[in-house]
Design an enzyme around this catalytic site. Sequence first.
Site, PDB file in Angstrom:
ATOM      1  CD  GLU A 215      -2.906  -0.904   2.435  1.00  0.00           C
ATOM      2  OE1 GLU A 215      -4.114  -0.646   2.273  1.00  0.00           O
ATOM      3  OE2 GLU A 215      -2.381  -1.084   3.550  1.00  0.00           O
TER       4      GLU A 215
ATOM      5  CE1 TYR B  80     -20.244  23.825  -5.333  1.00  0.00           C
ATOM      6  CE2 TYR B  80     -21.793  24.468  -3.630  1.00  0.00           C
ATOM      7  CZ  TYR B  80     -21.439  24.378  -4.966  1.00  0.00           C
ATOM      8  OH  TYR B  80     -22.292  24.850  -5.930  1.00  0.00           O
TER       9      TYR B  80
ATOM     10  CB  VAL C  16      -8.947   5.466   6.585  1.00  0.00           C
ATOM     11  CG1 VAL C  16      -8.441   4.844   5.303  1.00  0.00           C
ATOM     12  CG2 VAL C  16      -9.611   4.438   7.466  1.00  0.00           C
ATOM     13  CD  GLU C  17      -9.130   3.960  11.450  1.00  0.00           C
ATOM     14  OE1 GLU C  17      -9.785   2.917  11.610  1.00  0.00           O
ATOM     15  OE2 GLU C  17      -8.104   4.013  10.728  1.00  0.00           O
TER      16      GLU C  17
ATOM     17  CE  LYS D 161      -7.309   1.684   1.999  1.00  0.00           C
ATOM     18  NZ  LYS D 161      -6.230   1.111   2.849  1.00  0.00           N
TER      19      LYS D 161
END
Length: 118
Positions: A21, A53, A72-73, A98
Amino acid sequence: MDIVFIEDLRIDAVIGIYDWERRVRQTLSFDIEMAFDNRVPAASDDIALTLNYKDVSKRLIDYVSASSFGLVETLAERCAEIIREEFGVSWVRLKLSKPGAVRGAKAVGVRIERGTRS
């Protein structure tokens, strides 16, 4: 409170804990909801008074593209902090996915809420 949202913002980044990864860029998907009182910009029809935005999206694209987190946290927390601190958002709900990370699942990830929704 009104909600300004960004749906399925796709950004390529280095993310993950496994060696493979760390060698590839993966596409992440962001769904973001931000509390914002739209009455003032609606009354004046002035984009300068909005929670833009496009500006939020560009900032996150720049940040996430240059990032290299294991979890990801961690990335979700940093993105929520950017939105709240740099754009004056009192409450944010952020879903970071993901896609294709787990066989048999469309996507995996986290959903967080930070701040006070008023």
